[in-house]
Enzyme design. Structure first.
Site, mmCIF file in Angstrom:
data_model
loop_
_atom_site.group_PDB
_atom_site.id
_atom_site.type_symbol
_atom_site.label_atom_id
_atom_site.label_comp_id
_atom_site.label_asym_id
_atom_site.label_seq_id
_atom_site.Cartn_x
_atom_site.Cartn_y
_atom_site.Cartn_z
ATOM 1 C CB SER A 143 -0.896 -0.003 1.245
ATOM 2 O OG SER A 143 -1.566 1.233 1.404
ATOM 3 C CE1 TYR A 157 -3.964 -2.075 5.351
ATOM 4 C CE2 TYR A 157 -3.325 0.171 4.764
ATOM 5 C CZ TYR A 157 -3.717 -1.108 4.395
ATOM 6 O OH TYR A 157 -3.860 -1.415 3.063
#
Length: 246
Positions: A143, A157
């Site tokens: 990501s 995250y």
């Protein structure tokens, strides 16, 4: 350059919806033999039905990536059914966004288990086979949150995705002579990932995802990495909506 995809056996985790499903459809359309794996069997069956209706070849496998034995069994089943495995796409992930001060350790555990441990289990199940056959390709979906910390709310995250990006680069350095390794690092993408969040941050996350690009955009990036000649390794691909700032 789609001749670099045709005939390859490709396993995609998190293959029931979003990036995984779109990637499966795209690669199958270019002649790959696709294995989609996830927890929701009914969704996997829909993906397989759509692919076979278009003349492609695909099979579904129920998988919880946090269970090492299940990952090993799925990889073994793919090899038994298709004769080999050429590409692993570690795509399964969760993204609950919540301030660390709320101390939701269950969500922290889930992100570590799915995003990080699941990626490692996928590597563990395929890497010995790739080494034995002298070729293979591991694609880890990270990501942009693995490049820049997404805070407040996305700290853990980001931690898992930084780790995935680091593991991808370290693995490339270790086995890159024969095995290709790619880290795909998307920004906001239209998928079920945004629904991992609950509670106070939900509205903020959904508002952020109004700028999201379709999952098919990431699928095309993955296909670009797969289709390259054997002597070309696309190490990292970063893609964002043009409107996304971070």
């Amino acid at each position: 350059m789609t001749n670099g995809i045709e005939g390859k056996v490709i396993l995609i985790t998190g293959g029931s919806t979003g990036i995984g499903a779109e990637t499966a459809r795209l690669l199958a359309g270019h002649g790959a033999k696709v294995a989609v794996a996830a927890r929701r069997k009914e969704k996997l069956d829909e993906v397989v039905a759509a692919i076979t209706a278009q003349g492609g070849e695909a099979q579904a496998y129920t998988l919880d990536v946090t269970v090492k034995a299940q990952m090993e069994a799925v990889v073994a089943a793919v090899v038994a059914n298709f004769g080999r495995i050429d590409v692993l796409i570690n795509n399964a992930g969760v993204m609950p966004i919540r301030a660390m001060a709320e101390v939701n350790t269950e969500e922290w555990d889930a992100m570590i288990d799915v995003n990080l441990r699941g990626t490692l289990y996928g590597i563990a199940a395929t890497l010995p086979r790739f080494i034995a056959q002298g070729s293979g390709h591991i694609i880890n979906v990270s990501s942009v949150a693995g490049i820049k910390v997404f805070a407040p709310g996305g700290t853990v995250y980001s931690g898992t995705k930084f780790a995935v990006s680091a593991i991808s680069e370290g693995l490339r350095q270790e086995v890159g002579e024969k095995i290709r390794v790619t880290s795909v690092e998307p920004g906001a993408v239209e998928s079920d990932l945004k629904f991992s969040t609950s509670g106070a941050a939900t509205e903020t996350v959904l508002d952020f995802y109004k700028q999201a690009i379709p999952a098919s955009s990431v699928a095309r990036a993955i296909a670009f990495a797969v289709e390259q000649p054997a002597d070309v390794d696309i190490n990292a691909i970063v893609l964002r909506p043009t409107k996304q700032e971070f």
